[in-house]
Design a protein around this motif. Structure first.
Motif, PDB file in Angstrom:
ATOM      1  N   VAL A   1       0.840  -1.197   0.000  1.00  0.00           N
ATOM      2  CA  VAL A   1       0.000   0.000   0.000  1.00  0.00           C
ATOM      3  C   VAL A   1       0.876   1.248   0.000  1.00  0.00           C
ATOM      4  N   LEU A   2       1.912   1.239   0.837  1.00  0.00           N
ATOM      5  CA  LEU A   2       2.831   2.374   0.888  1.00  0.00           C
ATOM      6  C   LEU A   2       3.498   2.579  -0.473  1.00  0.00           C
TER       7      LEU A   2
ATOM      8  N   VAL B   1       4.233   5.518  -5.540  1.00  0.00           N
ATOM      9  CA  VAL B   1       4.248   5.456  -7.001  1.00  0.00           C
ATOM     10  C   VAL B   1       3.260   6.468  -7.586  1.00  0.00           C
ATOM     11  N   SER B   2       2.080   6.548  -6.988  1.00  0.00           N
ATOM     12  CA  SER B   2       1.041   7.448  -7.487  1.00  0.00           C
ATOM     13  C   SER B   2       1.498   8.909  -7.455  1.00  0.00           C
TER      14      SER B   2
ATOM     15  N   PRO C   1      12.494  13.742 -14.928  1.00  0.00           N
ATOM     16  CA  PRO C   1      12.755  12.304 -15.093  1.00  0.00           C
ATOM     17  C   PRO C   1      12.123  11.493 -13.974  1.00  0.00           C
ATOM     18  N   PRO C   2      11.820  10.220 -14.215  1.00  0.00           N
ATOM     19  CA  PRO C   2      11.229   9.362 -13.193  1.00  0.00           C
ATOM     20  C   PRO C   2      12.266   8.975 -12.143  1.00  0.00           C
ATOM     21  N   PRO C   3      11.846   8.311 -11.074  1.00  0.00           N
ATOM     22  CA  PRO C   3      12.812   7.829 -10.069  1.00  0.00           C
ATOM     23  C   PRO C   3      13.816   6.877 -10.698  1.00  0.00           C
TER      24      PRO C   3
ATOM     25  N   ALA D   1      13.951   4.332  -3.371  1.00  0.00           N
ATOM     26  CA  ALA D   1      14.136   5.264  -4.483  1.00  0.00           C
ATOM     27  C   ALA D   1      12.956   6.229  -4.585  1.00  0.00           C
ATOM     28  N   LEU D   2      11.753   5.729  -4.363  1.00  0.00           N
ATOM     29  CA  LEU D   2      10.562   6.574  -4.417  1.00  0.00           C
ATOM     30  C   LEU D   2      10.570   7.591  -3.285  1.00  0.00           C
ATOM     31  N   VAL D   3      11.015   7.148  -2.099  1.00  0.00           N
ATOM     32  CA  VAL D   3      11.105   8.057  -0.955  1.00  0.00           C
ATOM     33  C   VAL D   3      12.101   9.177  -1.249  1.00  0.00           C
ATOM     34  N   ALA D   4      13.259   8.817  -1.789  1.00  0.00           N
ATOM     35  CA  ALA D   4      14.270   9.819  -2.126  1.00  0.00           C
ATOM     36  C   ALA D   4      13.741  10.803  -3.173  1.00  0.00           C
TER      37      ALA D   4
END
Length: 238
Positions: free
Chosen positions: A57-58, A63-64, A76-78, A85-88
């Protein structure tokens, strides 16, 4: 506080909340065994299906918001499709996210997903306020899920109070005193079993007593009306 300051503060809160994720993930990583099995590893915590679902879920929430950031900022994407990586990525763009028209929703979703995983992994920081100590008046915090909590307030002689209180009773007294007070959705979510987004939804639908703060433009809701709404839901589920 003007709107610009409010949005900057929201971005700061998002960034601060995201910083809790590495510590949570560390508790889910394997740790080396000692002795003859030093080459193998074992989990620090038993990873249940519930924890795995909360982790997913997190990840979905991150991602959203990363996708929204990427598409609307044209950046650019993560570097990787992983939670770290998403958190950063979102930490780097947190100020922009705080200024987004739906930045309040982003803050709620990210905070709720992280808090849920943090609670399930039983982090030492996952504590609840158990009220004021009846002996010294200090604040008492208990570990979430425990019946009793010990006052750790120190006096002028550096001696610990040590008074033990019942967590449920202490929180019941606290809520009784706070019932007539108004608070933000985030603050209410910290003391009641309800998500901040749910409080805002109830408020927007006219189910809660409250008002709009003219400075922050956020709702301030009557805690008692939220408690009644929760009780109504419990009765309907019973």
């Amino acid at each position: 506080m003007n709107e610009d300051q409010h949005e900057r503060l929201r971005g700061h809160r998002i960034r601060t909340t995201l910083k809790r994720v590495p510590g949570i993930l560390a508790d889910l990583e394997p740790t080396p065994k000692r002795g003859s099995g030093a080459g193998t590893s074992e989990p620090k915590l038993p990873i249940s299906e519930t924890v795995l679902e909360a982790s997913q879920v997190l990840r979905n929430v991150l991602v959203s918001w990363a996708r929204i950031t990427m598409e609307e900022r044209h950046v650019p994407p993560p570097t990787e499709d992983t939670v770290p990586a998403l958190v950063a990525y979102l930490t780097y763009h947190s100020e922009w996210l705080g200024r987004h028209p739906v930045g309040e929703e982003a803050e709620d979703e990210i905070a709720d997903a992280i808090a849920n995983l943090e609670r399930l992994t039983d982090q030492p920081s996952a504590t609840v306020f158990a009220g004021k100590c009846p002996e010294c008046g200090g604040a008492i915090y208990g570990k979430e899920g425990r019946d009793a909590a010990t006052c750790t307030t120190r006096d002028e002689h550096d001696e610990v109070c040590g008074t033990i209180v019942n967590v449920d009773e202490g929180r019941a007294q606290l809520l009784a005193q706070a019932a007539s007070m108004f608070a933000s959705a985030a603050d209410i979510a910290a003391i009641l079993p309800v998500e901040a987004a749910t409080v805002r939804k109830w408020g927007s639908r006219g189910h809660l007593g409250g008002y709009c703060d003219v400075v922050t433009r956020e709702g301030r809701w009557l805690i008692e009306s939220v408690m009644e709404r929760i009780e109504d839901g419990d009765r309907m589920a019973a």
